[in-house]
Design an enzyme around this catalytic site. Structure first.
Site, PDB file in Angstrom:
ATOM      1  N   LYS A  22       0.759  -1.042   0.043  1.00 29.50           N
ATOM      2  CA  LYS A  22      -0.115   0.031  -0.001  1.00 29.50           C
ATOM      3  C   LYS A  22       0.983   1.269  -0.011  1.00 29.50           C
ATOM      4  O   LYS A  22       0.549   2.334  -0.691  1.00 29.50           O
ATOM      5  CB  LYS A  22      -0.993   0.023   1.224  1.00 29.50           C
ATOM      6  CG  LYS A  22      -1.666   1.289   1.534  1.00 29.50           C
ATOM      7  CD  LYS A  22      -2.392   1.440   2.844  1.00 29.50           C
ATOM      8  CE  LYS A  22      -1.631   1.749   3.945  1.00 29.50           C
ATOM      9  NZ  LYS A  22      -1.370   3.215   4.290  1.00 29.50           N
ATOM     10  N   ASN A  23       1.924   1.130   0.999  1.00 26.94           N
ATOM     11  CA  ASN A  23       2.476   2.542   0.880  1.00 26.94           C
ATOM     12  C   ASN A  23       3.554   2.623  -0.160  1.00 26.94           C
ATOM     13  O   ASN A  23       3.997   3.907  -0.286  1.00 26.94           O
ATOM     14  CB  ASN A  23       3.365   2.449   2.406  1.00 26.94           C
ATOM     15  CG  ASN A  23       2.302   2.849   3.482  1.00 26.94           C
ATOM     16  OD1 ASN A  23       1.056   3.088   3.378  1.00 26.94           O
ATOM     17  ND2 ASN A  23       2.693   2.418   4.697  1.00 26.94           N
ATOM     18  N   CYS A 116      -5.306   8.382   8.293  1.00 27.15           N
ATOM     19  CA  CYS A 116      -5.484   7.798   9.813  1.00 27.15           C
ATOM     20  C   CYS A 116      -4.590   8.732  10.738  1.00 27.15           C
ATOM     21  O   CYS A 116      -3.490   9.130  10.742  1.00 27.15           O
ATOM     22  CB  CYS A 116      -4.556   6.557   9.931  1.00 27.15           C
ATOM     23  SG  CYS A 116      -5.794   5.002   9.248  1.00 27.15           S
ATOM     24  N   ARG A 121       0.336  14.804  12.745  1.00 30.32           N
ATOM     25  CA  ARG A 121       1.375  14.195  11.918  1.00 30.32           C
ATOM     26  C   ARG A 121       1.696  15.507  10.701  1.00 30.32           C
ATOM     27  O   ARG A 121       1.282  15.651   9.677  1.00 30.32           O
ATOM     28  CB  ARG A 121       0.905  12.978  11.068  1.00 30.32           C
ATOM     29  CG  ARG A 121       0.612  11.821  11.732  1.00 30.32           C
ATOM     30  CD  ARG A 121      -0.154  10.761  11.272  1.00 30.32           C
ATOM     31  NE  ARG A 121       0.476   9.884  10.218  1.00 30.32           N
ATOM     32  CZ  ARG A 121       0.153   9.002   9.297  1.00 30.32           C
ATOM     33  NH1 ARG A 121      -1.306   8.963   9.273  1.00 30.32           N
ATOM     34  NH2 ARG A 121       0.961   8.239   8.570  1.00 30.32           N
ATOM     35  N   ASP A 304       4.338   0.457  12.042  1.00 27.43           N
ATOM     36  CA  ASP A 304       2.784  -0.024  11.714  1.00 27.43           C
ATOM     37  C   ASP A 304       2.632  -1.302  12.183  1.00 27.43           C
ATOM     38  O   ASP A 304       1.750  -1.826  11.955  1.00 27.43           O
ATOM     39  CB  ASP A 304       2.935  -0.141   9.916  1.00 27.43           C
ATOM     40  CG  ASP A 304       2.975   1.397   9.520  1.00 27.43           C
ATOM     41  OD1 ASP A 304       2.571   2.427  10.112  1.00 27.43           O
ATOM     42  OD2 ASP A 304       3.487   1.365   8.328  1.00 27.43           O
ATOM     43  N   ARG A 396      -8.653   0.070   4.363  1.00 29.13           N
ATOM     44  CA  ARG A 396      -7.446   1.020   3.699  1.00 29.13           C
ATOM     45  C   ARG A 396      -6.216   0.217   3.493  1.00 29.13           C
ATOM     46  O   ARG A 396      -5.414   0.549   2.811  1.00 29.13           O
ATOM     47  CB  ARG A 396      -7.320   2.163   4.678  1.00 29.13           C
ATOM     48  CG  ARG A 396      -8.607   3.061   4.681  1.00 29.13           C
ATOM     49  CD  ARG A 396      -8.302   4.397   5.146  1.00 29.13           C
ATOM     50  NE  ARG A 396      -7.026   5.003   4.756  1.00 29.13           N
ATOM     51  CZ  ARG A 396      -6.024   5.507   5.608  1.00 29.13           C
ATOM     52  NH1 ARG A 396      -6.062   5.623   7.063  1.00 29.13           N
ATOM     53  NH2 ARG A 396      -4.886   5.957   5.180  1.00 29.13           N
TER      54      ARG A 396
END
Ligand code: EPU
Length: 417
Positions: A22-23, A116, A121, A304, A396
């Site tokens: 995903k990232n 999220c 952040r 994570d 997600r």
């Protein structure tokens, strides 16, 4: 609203294949707009964040064809359109549109990202990088305005090794004039993946994966085909779930090197690990030792995986201490685990976890990885049904979660509230 229902207590058994990261995906898709012709991305995960990103590109006039795990992006008719609202608001990683648009058009208006929000952040390092390349950056009514007459390479020292800032600066610098050097760059595998794509598009980037990245700007980039690396966080989540249920699972399509910090900790706990070229087998045991874990930037233990690891440590004997040195307060899963009977207290950046049995409860995922932690916790509980709401967060980052877990023998289903 959907919720996940789990009757646990069954050891997970079998094979699970991991999809693309995903990232990486949510950085590679915006990177494609820097090209003048079609970019094909293979091994894409089927995730809501990826769908939002394809909406963002279509809004700009790109043609996006998404079929299964392949996305074809033709950015040739893309235009510079302000995006103060709309899909960019749904996604934290929409900040990559800043670097990509700046690199392509020397201007961008992008609404401040959502995503999220487990703690504030900041994006100050991204902005510092854009300014060093010659851009003017202002925040007007919740949207970031970026403009540069010309982007010129520069030396940028990051105060924190930020994944997002490192990638965003690479995107903006790939077509700048001259050389950009990023010092104290983040070293995560997703950064190498983005550099690999950009280099296949004709960029000249060296040192990705080390703390110094050098980007020689080029005037134009072209299309190419690229296969996304496997998702190490998804892989780690299934590894942890396999161990927490004392199962025996082969995690396929992983890069074992990316999993080293986790495999070392799992071995220290007494969990069996067998490594192959592109897969890892996790062999659960009846007793696990307590361990201390520090979440750090790569190659340290991934933040994570901190929340999923918390659930696993409730299954160990004695007291474990899990500290997060990337995010100071990423502990929204803890009160929910406590509702399930876990003995955990948070002190500063650390969760102190005393092993013991959990019980079924109704719990709420407050963010993506907190959701994964609650699912793992539910899988350990044999009596009663654990109900996890906040499924939209879990979606997600985990495609095919329910079908994958069911395939491994878990009793998990989705229910509409
Ligand atoms: N930071 C700053 N200033 C900045 C940027 C970051 O102070 O300008 C701080 C952050 O507050 C944090 C640390 O630096 O304390 C690291 O943040 P980083 O920028 O590396 O995180 P990110 O790029 O926003 C990505 C992943 C996260 C993952 C982190 C760390 C994406 C879209 N997100 O976030 O993934 O936790 O790197 O590895 O790639 C997730 O997948 O659940 C997730 C949250």
């Amino acid at each position: 609203m959907e919720k996940l229902m789990i009757t646990g207590g069954r050891p997970l058994q079998g094979t699970v294949s991991i999809s693309g990261a995903k990232n990486s995906a949510i950085a590679l898709i915006p990177a494609a707009i820097l090209a003048e012709s079609e970019v094909i991305l293979d091994n894409l995960p089927l995730l809501s964040d990826v769908a939002v990103y394809s909406e963002i590109l279509e809004e700009l006039g790109a043609t996006v064809a998404w079929e299964g795990s392949q996305m074809k992006i033709d950015p040739s008719s893309i235009k510079s359109i302000p995006m103060p609202n709309g899909p960019v608001k749904k996604l934290r990683a929409s900040y990559y549109m800043m670097g990509a648009m700046l690199g392509r058009f020397k201007e961008a208006i992008i609404g401040l990202p959502g995503g999220c929000n487990f703690e504030p952040r900041p994006i100050d390092q991204h902005i510092k990088g854009f300014e060093a390349l010659g851009a003017t950056v202002t925040n007007e009514h919740g949207a970031i305005h970026l403009y540069a007459k010309e982007l010129r390479g520069n030396k940028i020292y990051l105060d924190v090794s930020s994944v997002g800032a490192t990638i965003n600066i690479m995107l903006a610098a790939a077509r700048a004039k001259g050389a950009t050097i990023i010092e104290n760059a983040a070293k995560e595998p997703e950064i190498i993946d983005v550099a690999t794509l950009l280099n296949s598009m004709g960029a000249i980037i060296k040192g990705a994966g080390t703390e110094t990245i050098r980007i020689e700007g080029v005037s134009e980039l072209h299309g190419c085909r690229h296969s996304i690396i496997p998702d190490r966080i998804q892989a780690g989540t299934y590894m942890i779930a396999a161990a927490a249920t004392r199962g025996n699972v082969l995690i396929d399509n992983v890069i074992p090197k990316h999993m080293e910090a986790l495999t070392a900790k799992m071995q220290e706990m007494g969990i069996g690990i067998e490594e192959y070229d592109e897969s890892i087998r996790v062999l659960g045991a009846s007793r696990y030792e307590h361990v201390d874990v520090k979440a750090l930037v790569y190659p340290g233990f991934a933040t994570d995986l901190q929340s999923p690891m918390t659930s696993l440590l409730t299954q160990a004997q004695g007291v474990s201490v899990l500290s997060d040195f990337v995010y100071s307060n990423r502990f929204k899963h803890v009160p929910e685990l406590v509702r399930m009977g876990a003995k955990i207290r948070v002190e500063g950046r650390s969760a102190i976890i005393e092993g013991g049995r959990l019980n079924a409860a109704k719990v709420k995922a407050a963010d993506l990885r907190a959701g994964a932690a609650l699912v793992i916790a539910g899988l350990t509980v044999s009596e009663g049904v654990t109900e996890v709401t906040g499924v939209e967060y879990i979606d997600r980052g985990y495609d095919h979660l329910v079908s994958n877990l069911r395939h491994l023998g878990a009793d998990v289903w989705r229910q509409t509230e």
